[in-house]
Write a protein that holds these residues in place. Structure first.
Motif, PDB file in Angstrom:
ATOM      1  N   LYS A 170      -8.124 -10.124   3.836  1.00  0.00           N
ATOM      2  CA  LYS A 170      -8.330  -9.877   2.401  1.00  0.00           C
ATOM      3  C   LYS A 170      -7.042  -9.956   1.583  1.00  0.00           C
ATOM      4  N   SER A 171      -6.709  -8.869   0.911  1.00  0.00           N
ATOM      5  CA  SER A 171      -5.582  -8.919  -0.025  1.00  0.00           C
ATOM      6  C   SER A 171      -4.260  -9.214   0.678  1.00  0.00           C
ATOM      7  N   SER A 172      -4.143  -8.728   1.935  1.00  0.00           N
ATOM      8  CA  SER A 172      -2.882  -8.941   2.647  1.00  0.00           C
ATOM      9  C   SER A 172      -2.896 -10.227   3.474  1.00  0.00           C
ATOM     10  N   ALA A 173      -3.968 -11.036   3.293  1.00  0.00           N
ATOM     11  CA  ALA A 173      -4.084 -12.256   4.099  1.00  0.00           C
ATOM     12  C   ALA A 173      -2.935 -13.205   3.809  1.00  0.00           C
TER      13      ALA A 173
END
Ligand SMILES: Nc1ncnc2c1ncn2[C@@H]1O[C@H](COP(=O)(O)OP(=O)(O)OP(=O)(O)O)[C@@H](O)[C@H]1O
Ligand SMILES: [Mg+2]
Lengths: 256, 434
Positions: free
Chosen positions: A17-20
């Motif tokens: 997700k956001s840290s991908a």
């Protein structure tokens, strides 16, 4: 020429997700039998990630890797393991040696894993150590070696089981130029005289130019893929040969 | 990797961090040592009891006593201070007896072959004609030939014989003036018997004498010690007749105990029939069972200690191997990268765990054997000096092997957690691990 490794739409994403983080964003390439391929690029561009995927050490987030035209996602763990132990040789970015074992035992490890017959092991290890010029250090603990010697042990370990393909991640990365050239010498000798396919990850342009082909990646994408011109190659080779000759001379002196 | 390589490298890895491995093995050792020594003592004691039971013999031997007698005994010993109301048909103050009529009823029960009243016969003294010393003596009646005494020489008193016979204990041989146990066999001894009724009238002149032939000398054993000598029914009858001279028949003919022989297959029926009639049966097995239960309880307690120690050791194994997995993350990664399978990695750590169990229990066996040997030697030189055949601690190879295998199994089970963790490591993550 036969294609040994082929990738289609290879992507690798770390985290979720956001840290991908998209380390590889769709890689299509073919590596031919007997080639020497340099993968170059800036630090963090995804070179090691790509090499690990090519060597079947890691699984891609999407996309496929074919070995000899066979889809590796269809292979069992057992098949993948025996592919790695029987046909691949690895030189990692770090040494990854078992520090408490002797040089001999470290080089022997791939043979144990490949279930090589006991009767053949000794000869193979001794041969590999001879190639890297470390026969005299066989009984030493791996920790007692210098950096260059350690790297040579790693090469010996990579070649001990007569691999068809050698994957080397920065094989000369932390070595002085003389020792680095010696390692390079070894690898290209295997490529030229024994038909071993080389996949080298490096940021050393000189080393890259010794290969038939350079694949340049940036930001997880291939930005350039070209055959090295003969002239470029020879100039690099010349420089390299000069150093190699010096090293050889030094060695011979030592032997006397 | 083939199995030999895995075992070799597991053993090699095990002794890499020597202190940690040593401490884990020590923990396993404490548990295994306790359990092994315990089971060896258990085996020693039980085999001794077994051999003694064989000596006494008698699957077919029973003792019968009125249940009321036991009730009286237990009410005497209980701290229950409740006062019981008198009921004419119940709880009489008088001791419970078995009369001749009772015996006749008992004899009718299916499976009972022979019942003899057991009279508590006593003698004032025993003497031989070799010296003029007299010695006190107690009797044990060998009413039945199925009871076997462990003989030093000669035979035990015959139950089929009508001649009064006795066997001696080694200590009596010398006291009575015989030159050796063999010398005593066939000789006669004399007993002084108190004629109880007469003694009320003429206390100074109420001792009568009777004689018996020595048939043999008994070997010492736990169940044949002291000054209790085995006599046959004929001698018992002779003595009882003398003791009860001038005693009314109704008193003379009653007894508190009866002994007999039975068909051992029918013991359950006999027990329940006798229970209905108000008697309690004791077999040799029951008696020995008591001794055995006593030892068993002690051993169970010690075994619990051993098991607790082993559980702690199992946690030690888990801990050690988790640390080892952590330390060897890169090595595992490398091995996997080079094509070693999950299963082999799992196996390699499992074998490490099993080896810990193996070494712990083997050291446990060695130490308990040393301790057992020392214990046996000390015992034979002191309190067991008279029983050369009795080994306090006895090592049964099969039991030892079983214990080792069980401990190795426990170690393996403990090792599965860390081994699983190791086998699941992703080679790249493991190689990236700094
Ligand atoms: N396990 C991971 N989790 C998250 N991000 C990762 C992981 N492995 C690699 N990356 C990221 O992916 C990118 C590519 O990494 P990679 O190791 O392939 O770089 P590289 O080209 O080999 O660099 P270098 O020349 O420094 O070795 C980097 O930005 C790195 O931070
Ligand atoms: Mg890298």
């Amino acid at each position: 020429m036969n294609v040994v490794i082929e990738t289609k739409g290879l992507k690798k994403t770390y985290g979720k997700k956001s840290s991908a983080f998209h380390a590889l964003k769709g890689i299509d390439l073919k590596i031919y039998e007997g080639e020497s391929v340099a993968i170059v690029g800036k630090s963090g561009s995804g070179k090691s990630t790509l090499m690990h995927l090519l060597a079947l050490l890691d699984t891609p987030t999407s996309g496929k890797v074919y070995i000899d035209g066979k889809n590796t996602t269809d292979m069992s763990n057992k098949q993948l393991n025996s592919l790695r132990s029987d046909r691949f040789g690895f030189v990692f970015q770090q040494f990854f040696m078992n520090p408490n074992d002797t040089v001999y035992e470290n080089v022997m490890l791939p043979l144990k894993i490949a279930k090589t017959k006991y009767s053949e092991r000794r000869k193979k290890v001794e041969n590999a150590l001879k190639i890297v010029d470390l026969s005299s250090k066989a009984k030493n603990k791996a920790t007692d070696l210098s950096g260059g010697q350690k790297q040579r042990v790693c090469i010996a370990r990579a070649i001990v089981n007569n691999p068809e393909i050698i994957f080397a991640d920065e094989p000369t990365g932390n070595l002085d130029s003389a020792t680095g050239d010696k390692i390079t010498d070894l690898l290209f000798d295997l490529n030229h005289n024994h038909g071993v396919t080389l996949v080298l990850v490096t940021h050393d342009e000189d080393l890259a130019k010794l290969c038939n082909r350079i694949i340049r990646i940036a930001d997880g994408k291939i930005i350039d893929d070209y055959a090295v011109k003969k002239s470029e190659q020879t100039s690099a080779e010349k420089r390299h040969e000069k150093v190699a000759a010096e090293v050889k001379a030094k060695n011979e002196e030592k032997k006397k | 990797m083939n199995l030999l390589d895995i075992i070799k490298s597991a053993n090699h890895n095990l002794f890499r961090s020597k202190t940690r491995t040593f401490l884990t093995i020590l923990a396993i050792f404490i548990g295994s040592f306790t359990i092994i020594l315990n089971s060896a003592i258990n085996a020693g004691v039980n085999s001794y009891i077994d051999s003694q039971v064989e000596n006494i013999g008698g699957d077919d031997y029973i003792e019968i006593a009125p249940t009321a007698l036991y009730d009286q005994l237990s009410s005497m010993m209980s701290s229950d201070s409740e006062v019981k109301e008198y009921k004419p048909d119940k709880n009489s103050g008088e001791t419970a007896y078995i009369t001749n009529e009772d015996l006749a009823k008992i004899r009718e029960i299916d499976g009972i072959k022979k019942i003899t009243p057991y009279h508590n016969v006593t003698a004032e003294y025993i003497e031989s004609n070799l010296n003029d010393k007299k010695f006190s003596v107690l009797f044990r009646i060998f009413a039945d030939s199925s009871l076997h005494a462990d003989m030093l020489t000669g035979t035990q008193p015959s139950s089929d014989d009508n001649k009064p016979e006795i066997m001696l204990n080694p200590s009596y041989v010398e006291a009575l003036g015989f030159s050796s146990a063999e010398d005593a066999v066939g000789k006669t001894v004399k007993f002084g018997i108190k004629q109880t009724a007469k003694c009320y009238i003429t206390p100074d002149n109420c001792i009568a004498t009777t004689e018996a032939t020595i048939t043999g000398v008994q070997a010492n054993g736990v169940l044949s010690t002291g000054n209790m000598l085995g006599i046959n029914q004929a001698l018992s009858d002779d003595i009882y007749d003398l003791m009860t001279v001038d005693t009314p028949d109704n008193i003379k003919d009653r007894t508190m105990f009866a002994t007999g022989t039975i068909d051992p297959d029918k013991i359950d029926n006999i027990r329940s029939e006798l229970k209905k009639l108000g008697y309690t049966v004791t077999t040799i097995k029951d008696e020995v069972g008591l001794i055995r239960t006593f030892f068993d309880v002690i051993l169970v307690v010690f075994n619990i200690f051993g098991v607790i120690a082993l559980l702690a050791a199992a946690i030690g194994i888990i801990n050690t191997l988790f640390m080892s997995v952590q330390e060897r993350t890169r090595e595992i990664g490398l091995e996997k990268a080079l094509g070693m399978s999950k299963g082999k990695i799992f196996l390699s750590f499992s074998i490490e765990a099993i080896l810990l169990g193996f070494w712990g229990s083997v050291v446990g066996i060695i130490f308990s054997m040393i301790i057992g040997y020392i214990g046996n030697t000390i015992a034979h030189n002191s309190f067991l000096a008279d029983f050369p055949t009795f080994n306090l601690v006895k090592f049964d190879p099969l039991t030892m092997l079983t214990i080792v295998l069980v401990i190795m199994l426990i170690a393996f089970l403990a090792g599965t957690l860390p081994a699983r963790k190791a086998s699941k490591k992703n080679p790249i993550d493991a190689l990236r691990y700094e």
